[in-house]
Design an enzyme around this catalytic site. Structure first.
Site, PDB file in Angstrom:
ATOM      1  N   PRO A   1       3.893  24.249  28.618  1.00 35.03           N
ATOM      2  CA  PRO A   1       3.293  25.007  27.517  1.00 35.03           C
ATOM      3  C   PRO A   1       1.923  25.608  27.841  1.00 35.03           C
ATOM      4  O   PRO A   1       0.897  25.220  27.270  1.00 35.03           O
ATOM      5  CB  PRO A   1       3.209  23.970  26.401  1.00 35.03           C
ATOM      6  CG  PRO A   1       3.016  22.677  27.135  1.00 35.03           C
ATOM      7  CD  PRO A   1       3.849  22.814  28.389  1.00 35.03           C
ATOM      8  N   CYS A   2       1.912  26.583  28.721  1.00 34.47           N
ATOM      9  CA  CYS A   2       0.658  27.209  29.139  1.00 34.47           C
ATOM     10  C   CYS A   2      -0.054  27.900  27.975  1.00 34.47           C
ATOM     11  O   CYS A   2      -1.264  28.146  28.053  1.00 34.47           O
ATOM     12  CB  CYS A   2       0.910  28.176  30.295  1.00 34.47           C
ATOM     13  SG  CYS A   2       2.168  29.422  29.955  1.00 34.47           S
TER      14      CYS A   2
END
Length: 190
Positions: A156-157
């Site tokens: 989940p950048c």
């Protein structure tokens, strides 16, 4: 190009690679697997045709033969179902999904692992993520790793932000607008 069904799996001539696609409230999503490892995830694309083009381009980038594709139904793909539910607002951390990290440096693997552990609905700065990954002072390197992330959502950048809370960047087709939408979606999942 072949006409694409609403939901399809695309197999490269190398049978160990598969591609699955589906529609979501965030546009078309697609998952590329090598054996059972997720190697790429695309989302926020306006059409399945654009997704197919992204798959073909990625395969060429990875030096895989993408001249022909076979389309198979993908209604039973568990990960696609989970992603569709996530984009409808159902919480999922995807920590059990195995990601293909072959070819990444040990530092990049630590960053990916640390990023995956940022809790749903929370954010962490690039500098803090560098410190958690064991390399304080490597915020810029973390930014580069996040910019090259091939499996957003699962890694989940979008939860990684600049110092002081600025959003930093986001490389999806919708850019920072998509990052804002994802963070807002996750805030509503609490």
């Amino acid at each position: 190009m072949p006409n694409l069904p609403d939901s399809a799996a695309i197999l490269s001539p190398a049978a160990s690679y598969s591609h699955v696609s589906a529609e979501t409230p965030f546009g078309w999503i697609g998952v590329q697997r090598h054996e059972q490892l997720v190697g790429r995830l695309y989302f926020d694309l306006p059409s399945q045709q654009r997704l197919l083009e992204a798959f073909v381009s990625a395969m060429a980038e990875d030096r895989l033969d993408a001249a022909e594709v076979d389309l198979l139904p993908a209604e039973d793909d568990v990960l696609i179902g989970r992603l569709q539910a996530y984009f409808r607002g159902e919480a999922d951390d995807f920590l059990d999904v195995e990601v293909d990290v072959r070819g990444l440096t040990p530092f990049a693997r630590r960053v990916i692992d640390a990023c995956r552990r940022i809790p749903l609905g929370q954010t962490m700065s690039y500098a803090a993520l560098a410190a958690v990954a064991g390399s304080p002072g490597a915020a810029r390197a973390v930014g580069n790793i996040m910019a090259g992330n091939r499996v957003p959502i699962i890694v989940p950048c979008h939860r990684v932000v600049g110092s002081g809370g600025s959003l930093g960047g986001y490389s999806s087709s919708g850019g920072l607008g998509t990052k804002r939408r994802l963070l807002s979606l996750e805030a509503s999942m609490k």
